[in-house]
Motif scaffolding. Structure first.
Motif, PDB file in Angstrom:
ATOM      1  N   UNK A 499       0.871  -1.052   0.047  1.00  0.00           N
ATOM      2  CA  UNK A 499       0.086  -0.065  -0.159  1.00  0.00           C
ATOM      3  C   UNK A 499       0.910   1.159   0.014  1.00  0.00           C
ATOM      4  N   UNK A 500       1.913   1.324   0.572  1.00  0.00           N
ATOM      5  CA  UNK A 500       3.062   2.349   0.743  1.00  0.00           C
ATOM      6  C   UNK A 500       3.365   2.676  -0.700  1.00  0.00           C
ATOM      7  N   UNK A 501       3.802   1.460  -1.578  1.00  0.00           N
ATOM      8  CA  UNK A 501       4.152   1.551  -3.036  1.00  0.00           C
ATOM      9  C   UNK A 501       2.945   2.253  -3.687  1.00  0.00           C
ATOM     10  N   UNK A 502       1.795   1.780  -3.456  1.00  0.00           N
ATOM     11  CA  UNK A 502       0.714   2.384  -4.172  1.00  0.00           C
ATOM     12  C   UNK A 502       0.621   3.889  -3.973  1.00  0.00           C
ATOM     13  N   UNK A 503       0.752   4.358  -2.642  1.00  0.00           N
ATOM     14  CA  UNK A 503       0.890   5.592  -2.367  1.00  0.00           C
ATOM     15  C   UNK A 503       1.759   6.509  -3.146  1.00  0.00           C
ATOM     16  N   UNK A 504       3.027   5.958  -3.200  1.00  0.00           N
ATOM     17  CA  UNK A 504       4.138   6.612  -3.745  1.00  0.00           C
ATOM     18  C   UNK A 504       3.718   6.888  -5.268  1.00  0.00           C
ATOM     19  N   UNK A 505       3.286   5.908  -5.780  1.00  0.00           N
ATOM     20  CA  UNK A 505       2.799   6.081  -7.358  1.00  0.00           C
ATOM     21  C   UNK A 505       1.647   6.878  -7.371  1.00  0.00           C
ATOM     22  N   UNK A 506       0.521   6.673  -6.613  1.00  0.00           N
ATOM     23  CA  UNK A 506      -0.378   7.806  -6.804  1.00  0.00           C
ATOM     24  C   UNK A 506       0.127   9.224  -6.465  1.00  0.00           C
ATOM     25  N   UNK A 507       0.845   9.381  -5.687  1.00  0.00           N
ATOM     26  CA  UNK A 507       1.506  10.860  -5.309  1.00  0.00           C
ATOM     27  C   UNK A 507       2.093  11.226  -6.636  1.00  0.00           C
ATOM     28  N   UNK A 508       2.829  10.259  -7.362  1.00  0.00           N
ATOM     29  CA  UNK A 508       3.647  10.452  -8.528  1.00  0.00           C
ATOM     30  C   UNK A 508       2.977  10.732  -9.760  1.00  0.00           C
ATOM     31  N   UNK A 509       1.264  10.701  -9.650  1.00  0.00           N
ATOM     32  CA  UNK A 509       0.738  10.800 -11.020  1.00  0.00           C
ATOM     33  C   UNK A 509      -0.250   9.701 -11.487  1.00  0.00           C
ATOM     34  N   UNK A 510       0.246   8.472 -10.793  1.00  0.00           N
ATOM     35  CA  UNK A 510      -0.823   7.280 -11.250  1.00  0.00           C
ATOM     36  C   UNK A 510      -2.284   7.567 -10.815  1.00  0.00           C
ATOM     37  N   UNK A 511      -3.115   7.682 -11.599  1.00  0.00           N
ATOM     38  CA  UNK A 511      -4.817   8.070 -11.120  1.00  0.00           C
ATOM     39  C   UNK A 511      -5.075   7.002 -10.300  1.00  0.00           C
TER      40      UNK A 511
END
Length: 889
Positions: A499-511
Motif C-alpha cells: 500500500x505504501x508503494x501504491x501511495x508513492x505511485x499515486x502521489x507521483x501521478x498514477x490515477x
C-alpha cells in the motif's frame, strides 16, 4: 463445530464480545479454548455476540475499551444489541428473528484526563534513509503537489451553479496539455446572503484551497458589486493578506462576474489560453516523502474498519511520518469515547488539553441544537455493526498507529507546519471534514470504508481502502486497496508495504480509481445556526394547516389555454423522470446517470421531456431535520414527475429503507418507485446499468402520452425575489398572483421573501402578521395563495423548498446578476438591469404591464415557446436547508 477464530474476530484478546466475520445462523455451536456455547439468534456480519458471561451492570468491551453496560445478564452466544440497532434493523427486511429486547445500553462514564500522570511521548524514530516520489515543487512555502490543477473557486454558494457550469464548458481545454491534471470546480453551500456564524473557518478553508500545492492556478469568482454575498472576493483577499498566506506564490485571479453569461465564459477561456501553457510548464521532479501530507478519513464505516482498514492506513501513515511527512486525523465527534486511546501517546500536555477542549466544545455546540454525539452513527453504520458512537470512535481512532504520538491539534482548515501526526477539529461528515483537511495542506487522502464509500475531492487524489474481501470483490472497480486481505491472513507488514508503494505511485501521478471514475464533490463545514443555549421548543418547526390564505383578487381573467399532461400527481406541462439521490454521497452518481440517460434515446422514444436529478448535501453525516423529510416527500409527489427512482449510496442515514418507511407513513406506495444502491448493486457501472434498465421497463409499459387543454387552474407558480423589488414590480407580481389564484391556480412564496414587506402585501391585502400555510418543502395540495415557512434567507434553499411544494414554474425578480436555477422546475428570472438583459428571461420597466408581460412569459415557458435562461446555460443548483437546528455529524 467451528472454532471461534473461524467465524469471528476479537479486536483485543481481553474483549468479552466478538465480531462475526460472516452472517451466522441461530443455534450454531462455537468452540473456544474455554469450552463451547451456542448462538442465541442469527447474526449479521459485523455484529457482536458475547463470548463470556456478562452480568447485569457490567461492561461490554472491544479493543479492551468499554462500549456499553449490560441491562440484563448476558450469556456466551447471546446477540448483543442496544435499542438504536434494534430500531435500525427493524427497518430492514431480515430473514431471521431479532432478540425481543435490547440487552445493553450506552451509559458510559465521561473520560477523565489525569494530568498528574501525564508523560510526554517521544517523537517517532525516523528512517535513516529517504524515499521519493514524483511531485510538483511549489515556491513560497506552499509545499509539494501531487497534482497540477487549474481550480475555479466559487467564493460563495451563490456562484456555485455558474462555477460548475464554467468547469464543464472548459474542462476539455486541458486535454492537450500533458502536465495539467484537470480544470475543476470548487462549489460549496456556504456564504450566502446573511452573515454566517462560520465566517472564520469558511475564509480559512477558501484560503487554504487557493494556496494548496496541488493548485497550479486558481480563479476566485464572486458577483462583486452586482451581488449581495455575505462572503466576497474582497473578504477572501483581505483574509489571505492578513493571515500571511503565500498568495503571491500561486498564479491567481479574483474575478467578479460581469453582465453577460457568454462574456464571462469568453473571459475565462481567454485566461485559460494564457494559463494552460504556464501551468503545463510545471513538471514533476523527484521529491522526498517528507512532503506528503495524508488526510486520514473514513466513511461508510463498519465493524471491521477498526480491525483491518484503519490499522492498514495507520501502518502506511506511520511510515510516511518516519520519512518526515505528516498525517491528519479529523472528525471530532467520531473520537468521543476513544479519548483514552487518542491520548495514549502525546508529545506535549498542551496538545492533550487542546484535544479535550475541542471534544467538549463540540458536545456543547451540538447541545445548543438539541443533539448529542450519540446521533453520529448512521443507519448504515448500525446495520454494519457500529452500534453506537463509542464503537465507531474506537474503530476510527485506530487510524493512529499505537506507536505514533499525537504531535499537534489544529483548528478546522488550519495549515499544518511540520511533519508528524495531527488532529484537526471537524464534524464527522465526510465531505465537510475532508475539505478542512485539504485546506490544511493534505495533498493525498486515505479514505477507509466498510460499505464502499465512493467519495472524491476535486484536486487531491483519494486512495480508497475497503475493509473486507467480500465487499472489495463486489466493488473492485471503485476501490483501490483490499484491506480485507489482513482479515484473510495476509501479514500487515506485507500488505502495508504494498500500500505504501501504491501511495508513492499515486502521489507521483498514477490515477486513483476515484479519479478515473470522474466524479467529486466539495462541502465545507456548514453554518450551525445556534450560537448559545436556547429554548428549542420556540425554534422547532411548527405545524401548518396546508390551507391557502385569503387574498384580494378583484381582477379580470384573461382567456388562457395551456397544453398539459394529466397524471396521477396532477396537471403538468412536461413529463420528467427523476433519479433521486437519497443523500449527498449518491448525488454525483445520480447526476452522471441522468446525464447518460439524457444522451440516450429514451426521452425521444417515450415522450419524456428529460431526466433530472436533485444533487444535494444532506442525509449522510448530519441531523435529519424535519424540513428535509418534508421536502423529500414533496418531491416524490411532484406533478412533473412520471417515474422516480431512488438511489442510495448504501451507508447513509437516509438510505432506501429509511425512505420506504417514510413513504409508508405518508401513504405512498414504495412499489410505485424504483430503488437502486451503489454499494449493494455492485458499484457505479453496475448501478447505472440497473437504473437504465428500470426506466426502460417502466417507460415501455406506459401508454402513449396525450395532452389536454387546461386554463389557469394548471398554473402552480413559485414567486421569489432577490434584492429590493421596486414598487411597480411588487404591484405587478401581486396582480399576477391575483389572476392565477382567481383562476383556480396556486401561488407559493417564502415567508422570508422581501416582497412581503412591500406593496405586494398591500395589493393582496395580507395581514401584517402572516402565519405560513405550508412548512418548508410541504406539498401545496389545495389551490390558492400559500406562504411557505423558510428557516433562513438563501436563494438556493428557497428554490429547493418552493420546488417541493409542487410548483410548475418559478418566477423571480433579481437585482444585479442572475442567480442559479432549479434542476427540475424552470426558474424564470426578471430584472430591471438592462445591462444584463441577455442573461434574464425578462427585463422590466416602470411603464410596463408587469402582470400581463410576466403571465405571457410563464405561459410561453409552459407551452415550450420559451426556455428558461438557466436551462440554456446550465447554471443550476440545489441546496437543502439544515433548518435552525441541523448540525454536522
Amino acid at each position: 463445530m467451528p472454532q471461534l477464530e473461524d467465524i469471528a474476530r476479537l479486536p483485543d484478546p481481553a474483549d468479552n464480545c466478538a465480531i462475526a466475520i460472516r452472517d451466522l445462523p441461530a443455534g450454531l455451536n462455537v468452540q473456544t479454548n474455554e469450552g463451547s456455547f451456542t448462538l442465541s439468534h442469527g447474526l449479521l456480519e459485523g455484529h457482536r455476540f458475547a463470548i463470556q458471561p456478562i452480568p447485569k451492570g457490567q461492561q461490554l468491551s472491544s479493543w479492551r475499551q468499554r462500549f456499553g453496560i449490560a441491562t440484563r445478564d448476558i450469556l456466551p452466544g447471546d446477540y448483543v444489541m442496544n435499542q438504536g440497532v434494534q430500531v435500525e434493523l427493524a427497518r430492514r427486511n431480515l430473514d431471521f428473528a431479532l432478540p425481543a429486547q435490547p440487552n445493553f445500553d450506552n451509559m458510559i462514564k465521561p473520560y477523565h484526563f489525569d494530568e498528574a500522570r501525564f508523560m510526554p511521548a517521544r517523537p517517532l524514530k525516523p528512517h535513516q534513509d529517504q524515499r521519493y516520489f514524483l511531485g510538483y515543487a511549489r515556491e513560497g512555502g506552499r509545499g509539494v503537489g501531487t497534482r497540477n490543477m487549474i481550480v475555479i473557486l466559487g467564493t460563495s454558494s451563490l456562484v456555485a451553479g455558474f462555477t460548475r457550469t464554467l468547469a464543464q464548458l472548459t474542462a476539455s481545454m486541458a486535454d492537450e496539455f500533458a502536465h495539467v491534471d484537470g480544470i475543476v470546480p470548487v462549489a460549496h453551500t456556504e456564504g450566502g446572503h446573511s452573515k454566517p456564524n462560520n465566517r472564520e473557518l469558511l475564509l480559512r478553508a477558501l484560503a487554504g484551497f487557493m494556496v494548496h500545492p496541488n493548485v497550479g492556478a486558481v480563479v476566485a469568482l464572486d458577483f462583486g458589486e452586482h451581488g449581495a454575498e455575505a462572503i466576497s472576493n474582497a473578504d477572501l483577499r483581505a483574509y489571505l493578506r492578513e493571515e500571511g498566506y503565500p498568495l503571491a506564490a500561486v498564479e491567481h485571479r479574483f474575478h467578479s462576474l460581469a453582465p453577460g453569461f457568454e462574456a464571462n465564459v469568453a473571459w475565462f477561456k481567454a485566461l485559460l489560453a494564457d494559463w494552460l501553457p504556464l501551468v503545463n510548464s510545471f513538471t514533476r521532479s523527484r521529491q522526498p516523502l517528507s512532503a506528503l501530507k495524508i488526510a486520514l478519513q473514513c466513511g461508510g464505516s463498519d465493524a471491521f474498519s477498526g480491525i483491518s482498514g484503519n490499522p492498514l492506513a495507520a501502518w502506511v501513515a506511520k511510515e510516511v511520518i518516519r520519512y518526515g511527512g505528516s498525517a491528519n486525523l479529523a472528525e471530532t465527534d467520531e473520537l468521543i469515547g476513544a479519548e483514552a486511546y487518542v491520548l495514549d501517546k502525546v508529545e506535549r500536555i498542551e496538545t492533550a488539553r487542546k484535544f479535550l477542549e475541542k471534544v467538549e466544545r463540540f458536545k456543547e455546540w451540538v447541545g445548543w441544537h438539541g443533539q448529542t454525539a450519540e446521533g453520529n452513527p448512521s443507519g448504515g453504520n448500525k446495520y454494519r455493526g457500529l452500534y453506537n458512537i463509542y464503537l465507531k470512535s474506537l474503530g476510527a481512532a485506530a487510524k493512529r498507529h499505537p506507536d505514533v504520538p499525537l504531535h499537534d491539534v489544529i483548528d478546522y482548515s488550519q495549515r499544518m507546519t511540520s511533519g508528524g501526526f495531527y488532529f484537526m477539529d471537524s464534524p464527522g461528515n465526510d465531505l465537510e471534514s475532508i475539505a478542512g483537511q485539504v485546506a490544511s495542506g493534505c495533498n493525498m487522502i486515505f479514505f477507509i470504508t466498510g460499505n464502499g464509500s465512493i467519495t472524491n475531492f476535486p484536486f487531491a487524489p483519494t486512495i480508497k481502502f475497503v475493509t473486507t474481501s467480500a465487499r472489495f470483490d463486489l466493488l473492485s472497480k471503485d476501490m483501490d486497496v483490499n484491506a480485507g486481505e489482513y482479515l484473510d491472513g495476509q501479514p500487515l507488514d506485507a500488505l502495508g508495504a504494498r500500500t505504501l508503494d501504491l501511495t508513492v505511485d499515486v502521489a507521483g501521478g498514477r490515477q486513483s480509481v476515484g479519479e478515473r471514475a470522474g466524479h467529486h464533490q466539495v462541502q465545507i463545514w456548514r453554518d450551525w445556526q445556534q450560537t448559545r443555549p436556547a429554548n428549542l421548543s420556540v425554534i422547532e418547526p411548527r405545524s401548518t394547516s396546508g390551507e391557502p390564505l385569503p387574498i384580494a383578487h378583484d381582477v379580470a381573467l384573461p382567456p388562457v389555454e395551456i397544453p398539459v399532461y394529466a397524471n396521477p400527481r396532477g396537471l403538468s406541462s412536461e413529463r420528467v423522470a427523476l433519479v433521486m439521490p437519497t443523500s449527498l454521497c449518491s448525488g454525483q452518481i445520480a447526476r452522471m446517470t441522468a446525464d447518460a440517460l439524457n444522451n440516450s434515446d429514451l426521452c425521444r422514444a417515450y415522450g419524456l421531456s428529460r431526466f433530472a436529478t436533485l444533487v444535494h448535501t444532506e442525509g449522510c453525516g448530519g441531523t435529519v431535520v424535519p424540513e428535509y423529510k418534508e421536502m423529500q416527500i414533496g418531491y416524490l409527489q411532484h406533478p412533473k414527475l412520471r417515474h422516480i427512482l431512488l438511489l442510495e449510496h448504501g451507508c447513509e442515514i437516509t438510505h432506501n429503507s429509511y425512505f420506504r418507511q417514510m413513504m409508508s407513513e405518508r401513504g405512498l406506495e414504495p412499489d410505485d418507485f424504483g430503488w437502486a444502491s451503489i454499494q449493494l448493486d455492485g458499484g457505479i457501472d453496475a448501478v447505472m446499468r440497473k437504473i437504465q434498465a428500470w426506466f426502460q421497463q417502466r417507460l415501455r409499459a406506459d401508454k402513449p402520452p396525450k395532452r389536454t387543454l387546461a386554463g389557469l387552474e394548471a398554473l402552480r407558480l413559485g414567486v421569489l425575489s432577490q434584492g429590493d423589488p421596486p414598487e411597480y414590480v411588487a404591484r405587478g407580481l401581486a396582480r399576477l398572483c391575483q389572476v392565477i389564484v382567481k383562476g383556480g391556480g396556486t401561488v407559493v412564496i417564502s415567508d422570508k421573501d422581501r416582497l412581503l414587506s412591500t406593496a405586494f402585501t398591500q395589493e393582496l391585502q395580507l395581514p401584517d402578521e402572516l402565519e405560513p400555510s405550508l412548512g418548508y418543502g410541504q406539498a401545496a395540495n389545495e389551490a390558492g395563495f400559500h406562504v411557505m415557512a423558510n428557516p433562513r434567507l438563501h436563494w438556493g434553499e428557497t428554490l429547493a423548498g418552493l420546488g417541493a411544494s409542487g410548483v410548475e414554474i418559478m418566477l423571480g425578480f433579481v437585482e444585479g446578476m442572475p442567480l442559479s436555477g432549479h434542476p427540475l422546475v424552470p426558474v424564470l428570472q426578471a430584472s430591471g438591469n438592462r445591462s444584463a438583459a441577455a442573461d434574464f428571461d425578462a427585463v422590466l420597466s416602470a411603464g410596463d404591464d408587469v402582470a400581463g408581460d410576466l403571465l405571457a412569459l410563464v405561459l410561453a415557458a409552459m407551452k415550450g415557446d420559451h426556455v428558461a435562461r438557466h436551462q440554456v446555460t446550465g447554471s443550476e443548483d440545489f441546496q437543502v436547508t439544515r433548518g435552525l437546528l441541523g448540525v454536522s455529524f
